[in-house]
Scaffold this motif. Structure first.
Motif, PDB file in Angstrom:
ATOM      1  N   ARG A  47      38.427  53.245  35.424  1.00 10.05           N
ATOM      2  CA  ARG A  47      39.433  52.461  36.137  1.00 10.05           C
ATOM      3  C   ARG A  47      39.778  51.220  35.316  1.00 10.05           C
ATOM      4  N   VAL A  48      41.088  50.983  35.133  1.00 10.20           N
ATOM      5  CA  VAL A  48      41.527  49.765  34.461  1.00 10.20           C
ATOM      6  C   VAL A  48      41.582  48.648  35.515  1.00 10.20           C
ATOM      7  N   VAL A  49      40.974  47.533  35.202  1.00 10.46           N
ATOM      8  CA  VAL A  49      40.868  46.454  36.186  1.00 10.46           C
ATOM      9  C   VAL A  49      41.240  45.117  35.550  1.00 10.46           C
ATOM     10  N   ALA A  50      41.477  44.147  36.418  1.00  7.62           N
ATOM     11  CA  ALA A  50      41.651  42.755  36.005  1.00  7.62           C
ATOM     12  C   ALA A  50      40.449  41.983  36.541  1.00  7.62           C
ATOM     13  N   VAL A  51      39.725  41.337  35.658  1.00 11.22           N
ATOM     14  CA  VAL A  51      38.514  40.615  36.029  1.00 11.22           C
ATOM     15  C   VAL A  51      38.793  39.121  35.960  1.00 11.22           C
ATOM     16  N   LYS A  52      38.667  38.462  37.090  1.00 10.74           N
ATOM     17  CA  LYS A  52      38.917  37.019  37.144  1.00 10.74           C
ATOM     18  C   LYS A  52      37.590  36.282  37.075  1.00 10.74           C
ATOM     19  N   ARG A  53      37.436  35.472  36.044  1.00 16.15           N
ATOM     20  CA  ARG A  53      36.232  34.667  35.883  1.00 16.15           C
ATOM     21  C   ARG A  53      36.526  33.284  36.457  1.00 16.15           C
ATOM     22  N   LEU A  54      35.906  32.996  37.610  1.00 19.31           N
ATOM     23  CA  LEU A  54      36.218  31.780  38.338  1.00 19.31           C
ATOM     24  C   LEU A  54      35.594  30.561  37.679  1.00 19.31           C
TER      25      LEU A  54
END
Length: 793
Positions: free
Chosen positions: A531-538
């Motif tokens: 799965r292609v995802v967008a990972v948000k590093r807070l």
């Protein structure tokens, strides 16, 4: 604005040419359906006369708002018995009674007051139809016999009640009532032919826990001109646009919810400014007998396994067994539906630490009245044995399951809602076979149980090993606190907890950056399942582990086609990461403010889709969410250029008082921020409406209007205010080409003038500095959908 007023005046003149209006109906006079004559209030706010549903031959004697779109009816004399379009009339007889007769002369309705000194009927500016004597005294009033609406200054007393309509588009009396109960508490009740059940205030707690009191004798409730609805039991609610000068109504809708509506003068449409129940499935009886109310993600009704719908067009009729009920007296089984509860009708209730699921099952098995049992694991074993199945509600927050009793030989399949990917309605199915009293069946069942017990014992041992090893690994390696144990019940393959190592590997050590903002940096990644995802590093402005998890549970339940879907999260040490679906067409600003600009159809679709997503957050999802940072950078476009709102819920995750907190991080982006942030006014969903208005105006113009003046001083007008002022001046001047002069010139005139005018009107009303003057997102969606099919380009 002048052009709109001109249209309204023209329509009014055309209407008046074919109809007659009067301020009084004198004693001895009458009005027939054919005469097309109406009684109007002195300020023309209300009209009273014969009203027909579009395309109907049936008429009602009614009162409605004159200037509302579709003539919103607030009172009917003969709601359950309409009259014919020919020969029916309303008249004031010599004895002072007002009488409604049908075509055959039969009396359909009449006032309950007889007074020979009554001189005339009059419609007041409040919408109250009254009978007065020659001295001006009111001897009868429609306010004393309400239907489903309460108007400002109309008093609801112990002898009156509001009764909902049966269905949308109908005046027929329905099943929901608002009234003062014998305990002096203002109450909503579902009163069907089969059952009566109070659902508001929340019946699970006492009167005082609901903020009410039964120590009052007046039993009065009223909606005032400011938009405050209050009752003698200490209940009080305020419309979100509280203030004078707004037409409002309190309506008990056909879905059982009590709402305050405010009229938008410019469009004639209504907007919801308060409602009693935020989660529609909490209304009892909305889905009928046996049926289950679920959020998928919008509320809908389904039948449990083994049952089928009575009437697909009327779910209040509920479901019916797809088997002969006599079969429940022989060999039976139980089908488990997790997270499902049925309110009420418990003829056995057990609550102690030692009461097991098996013991609860035996209680149901031993009583022929039992149709199901519910077992909760909430601190102790709680068993509810059900004689009837009403008010079914499936919720991810319900800590238990309902076991439905079915014939053993019946093959059942789970409804489609159970098989979907939504995390809102998680469920599973398990069958428990139970022997009948006959000797043959007992022996057969006993042999069967030997194999089942052997298999389950081996499976249980393997599962126990996995559980022990899994928990040892989780606590030893990651040090998760015990306080989050309950939260793991929600995690499924669609929403899961990732380790930091997994996401570091998925993003190739956070190599490909997609974007960054005040809350963190977004990276592209590929999970182990491809799965292609967008990972948000807070960033470092987010809460501790327990608080973070509590908010993640809320955001993880949200599911709408116009919202970016969250797949999971990571919380290790100080690392906080969110995993979203990857949306492959970048953000709206990349398709608006450069040469790769969107066409008109795509812009309108983005405006509508974004409005739908925000309306869902504000009104429809399980927990109320304000975005707080609506802007083009947070509106992503998928492969078909449909909008998906990103970063919703981050305001809930932010630490409000921690170090490093800045207004731009927590309260949105300058230029899109509503004035109430700076003025320290109460924050409501109207802050999102303001930001949406800015985005809509930018889509129309095709340029940034949200850039603030460099020195941010009051004497230097910012682009948004300048543009808004210019557009209002063009409209006021009556320039018929004002739309063409403000729409993005790069479109070369290829756009719908009607849609553009509608969007301009929405944009301008949305950026009003006074939040009470801004529309609700739900009304914006309604307005846009009405011109969605406009083909003129």
């Amino acid at each position: 604005m002048r052009s709109i007023l001109f249209v309204l005046i023209t329509l009014s003149l055309l209407h008046s040419a074919n109809s007659k209006s009067m301020l009084h109906l004198r004693k001895g006079a009458s009005i027939s359906v054919e005469s097309n004559t109406f009684i109007i209030s002195p300020d023309n706010s209300f009209t009273c006369g014969f009203y027909a549903m579009p395309g109907s031959n049936a008429y009602w004697f009614a009162t409605w708002f004159t200037n509302s779109k579709g003539k919103t009816v607030v009172w009917t004399a003969n709601r359950d018995k309409p009259v014919n379009s020919q020969g029916s009339r309303i008249a004031i007889h010599r004895d002072g009674t007002m009488v409604l007769t049908d075509v055959d002369g039969s009396i359909v309705w009449q006032t309950d007051v007889r007074a020979t000194n009554i001189s005339a009927a009059e419609l007041l500016n409040t919408g109250n139809l009254v009978l007065k004597n020659s001295q001006g005294d009111i001897l009868w009033q429609s306010f004393d016999v309400p239907t489903d609406n309460l108007l400002p200054s109309q008093i609801l007393t112990k002898d009156k009640r509001l009764i909902s309509s049966l269905r949308k588009g109908s005046f027929e009396s329905g099943h929901f009532n608002l009234y003062f109960g014998s305990d002096n508490v203002l109450t909503l009740i579902s009163d069907t032919p089969e059952t009566s059940s109070v659902y508001w205030p929340y019946p699970g707690v006492g009167i005082y826990e609901n903020g009410r009191t039964n120590y009052n004798s007046s039993r009065r409730a009223v909606l005032d001109d400011m938009g405050t609805f209050q009752a003698s039991d200490h209940f009080q609610a305020n419309a979100s646009d509280k203030g004078f000068g707004i037409k409002r109504r309190l309506t008990l809708d056909n879905d059982g919810n009590l709402r305050i509506y405010s009229l938008i003068n410019s469009t004639g449409l209504w907007t919801i400014t308060w409602q009693a129940i935020s989660q529609p499935c909490q209304v009892h009886g909305v889905c009928g007998r046996y049926a289950i109310c679920v959020y998928a993600p919008k509320p809908k009704c389904i039948c449990p396994p083994g049952y089928e719908v009575n009437n697909p067009s009327d779910w209040s009729a509920g479901c019916k067994p797809a088997f002969r009920e006599s079969l429940l007296n022989s060999l039976v089984k139980f089908v488990e539906v997790s997270r499902l509860d049925y309110f009420g009708f418990d003829f056995y209730y057990k609550d102690n630490f030692s009461f097991t699921l098996e013991a609860c099952r035996e209680l149901c098995l031993g009583d022929s009245r039992c149709k199901a049992f519910t077992y909760k694991t909430w601190g102790s074993g709680r068993c509810y044995v059900k004689s009837e199945l009403f008010n079914g509600l499936m919720s991810p927050d319900f800590p238990g399951s309902t076991y439905i009793k079915l014939p053993n030989k019946m093959q059942v399949s789970k409804p489609s809602i159970f098989n979907g990917s939504s995390t809102i309605c998680e469920s599973r199915e398990a069958e428990i076979l139970v022997g009948s009293p006959s000797m043959y069946d007992f022996i057969r069942t006993k042999v069967r149980w030997v194999y089942i017990y052997s298999f389950c014992g081996a499976l249980g041992a393997i599962e126990l090993i996995f559980i022990v090893v899994g928990w040892w690994y989780l606590f030893r390696k990651h040090g998760f606190p015990a306080s989050v144990e309950a939260g793991y019940r929600m995690i499924s393959s669609q929403f899961q907890r990732f380790s930091y190592g997994e996401l570091k590997k998925a993003t190739n050590n956070f190599r490909e950056e997609l974007g960054r903002g005040g809350s963190g940096i977004v990276y592209k990644g590929v999970l182990a399942d491809d799965r292609v995802v967008a990972v948000k590093r807070l960033g470092n402005v987010f809460q501790g582990q327990d608080e973070f998890w509590a908010e993640i549970r809320t955001i993880g339940k949200i599911n709408h086609m116009n919202l970016v879907r969250m797949w999971g999260f990571c919380s290790e040490g100080r690392q906080r990461l969110l995993v979203y679906e990857y949306v492959n067409n970048l953000s709206l600003d990349k398709h608006l403010f450069n040469s790769n600009f969107l066409g008109w159809k795509q812009r309108f679709a983005v405006a509508l889709g974004t409005a739908k997503g925000l309306a869902y957050l504000h009104d429809e999802c399980l927990e109320w969410v304000i975005h707080c940072d609506v802007k083009p950078e947070n509106i992503l476009l998928d492969g078909e250029l449909q909008p998906k709102i990103a970063d919703f819920g981050l305001a809930k995750l932010s630490r409000r008082d921690g170090p490093g907190s800045e207004i731009s991080n927590i309260r949105g982006t300058k230029g899109y921020m509503a004035p109430e942030w700076a003025l320290n006014h109460p924050i409501t969903a109207k802050v999102d409406v303001y930001s949406y208005g800015v985005v809509v105006l930018e889509m129309i113009k095709g340029i940034k209007l949200s850039n603030w003046a460099a020195d941010d001083t009051d004497d230097q007008e910012n682009p948004l205010k300048r543009f808004s002022r210019m557009v209002k001046e063009k409209i006021q001047c009556g320039n018929s080409y004002w739309v063409d002069s403000i729409v993005d010139p790069r479109l070369d005139g290829r756009f719908s003038r009607k849609q553009a005018a509608t969007l301009v009107e929405i944009g301008l009303s949305s950026v009003e500095e006074n939040s009470r003057k801004r529309p609700m997102m739900a009304s914006i969606v309604q307005t846009l959908m009405e011109c969605e099919d406009e083909t003129e380009i």
